[in-house]
Design a protein around this motif. Structure first.
Motif, PDB file in Angstrom:
ATOM      1  N   ARG A  68       0.871  -1.179   0.000  1.00 55.98           N
ATOM      2  CA  ARG A  68       0.000   0.000   0.000  1.00 55.98           C
ATOM      3  C   ARG A  68       0.904   1.224   0.000  1.00 55.98           C
ATOM      4  O   ARG A  68       1.202   1.811   1.023  1.00 55.98           O
ATOM      5  N   PHE A  69       1.336   1.582  -1.173  1.00 50.75           N
ATOM      6  CA  PHE A  69       2.379   2.581  -1.371  1.00 50.75           C
ATOM      7  C   PHE A  69       2.098   3.863  -0.592  1.00 50.75           C
ATOM      8  O   PHE A  69       3.008   4.445   0.008  1.00 50.75           O
ATOM      9  N   ASN A  70       0.845   4.290  -0.567  1.00 55.94           N
ATOM     10  CA  ASN A  70       0.544   5.620  -0.034  1.00 55.94           C
ATOM     11  C   ASN A  70       0.705   5.735   1.474  1.00 55.94           C
ATOM     12  O   ASN A  70       0.686   6.846   2.011  1.00 55.94           O
ATOM     13  N   THR A  85      15.561  17.099  -5.180  1.00 56.23           N
ATOM     14  CA  THR A  85      14.170  17.207  -4.754  1.00 56.23           C
ATOM     15  C   THR A  85      13.496  15.842  -4.831  1.00 56.23           C
ATOM     16  O   THR A  85      13.517  15.201  -5.887  1.00 56.23           O
ATOM     17  N   ILE A  86      12.937  15.416  -3.707  1.00 59.87           N
ATOM     18  CA  ILE A  86      12.187  14.167  -3.686  1.00 59.87           C
ATOM     19  C   ILE A  86      10.700  14.484  -3.797  1.00 59.87           C
ATOM     20  O   ILE A  86      10.223  15.478  -3.233  1.00 59.87           O
ATOM     21  N   SER A  87       9.985  13.646  -4.528  1.00 58.96           N
ATOM     22  CA  SER A  87       8.545  13.826  -4.663  1.00 58.96           C
ATOM     23  C   SER A  87       7.906  12.455  -4.862  1.00 58.96           C
ATOM     24  O   SER A  87       8.608  11.473  -5.133  1.00 58.96           O
ATOM     25  N   ARG A  88       6.588  12.402  -4.727  1.00 54.88           N
ATOM     26  CA  ARG A  88       5.896  11.130  -4.902  1.00 54.88           C
ATOM     27  C   ARG A  88       4.580  11.350  -5.606  1.00 54.88           C
ATOM     28  O   ARG A  88       3.954  12.406  -5.471  1.00 54.88           O
ATOM     29  N   ASP A  89       4.172  10.337  -6.355  1.00 54.40           N
ATOM     30  CA  ASP A  89       2.862  10.318  -7.012  1.00 54.40           C
ATOM     31  C   ASP A  89       2.184   9.024  -6.568  1.00 54.40           C
ATOM     32  O   ASP A  89       2.462   7.946  -7.107  1.00 54.40           O
ATOM     33  N   ASN A  90       1.325   9.121  -5.566  1.00 54.35           N
ATOM     34  CA  ASN A  90       0.702   7.925  -5.010  1.00 54.35           C
ATOM     35  C   ASN A  90      -0.225   7.246  -6.011  1.00 54.35           C
ATOM     36  O   ASN A  90      -0.421   6.025  -5.942  1.00 54.35           O
TER      37      ASN A  90
END
Length: 116
Positions: free
Chosen positions: A28-30, A68-73
């Motif tokens: 559950r990645f998010n 820069t770290i970012s995420r796309d749930n």
């Protein structure tokens, strides 16, 4: 089966940029804190950056202002945008998924080489 698959590594000249991606599956990645770590030859693995499920970020002092770290749930993917790369950034970069108290998950790593 949990998989973290990194991509985007390669050879870049000093001052250049790369964008790493890590696609997760089987979790559950998010709800995981996602992170990037790196290991250079002869060195221990070290933290580069992390991002919590709520989007709070943390960076190693050596990369602040450059990475820069970012995420796309929605895509189960975490990114690391790396700018102004230096030779000291040369390392294998690993994706990490963490949710206490379960064990961490790691990707297989992607090589980043900064050289002219």
């Amino acid at each position: 089966q949990v998989q973290l698959m990194e991509s985007g590594g390669g050879l870049v000249q000093p001052g250049g940029s790369l964008r790493l991606s890590c696609a997760g599956s089987g979790i559950r990645f998010n709800i995981y804190t996602m992170g990037w770590y790196r290991q250079a030859p002869g060195n221990q693995r070290e933290l580069v950056a992390t991002i919590t499920m709520s989007g709070n970020t943390n960076y190693a002092d050596s990369v602040k202002g450059r990475f820069t770290i970012s995420r796309d749930n929605a895509k189960n993917t975490v990114y690391l945008q790396m700018n102004s790369l230096e030779s000291d950034d040369t390392a294998v970069y690993y994706c990490n998924a963490r949710k206490w108290p379960t064990p961490d998950y790691w990707g297989q790593g992607t090589q980043v080489t900064v050289s002219s």
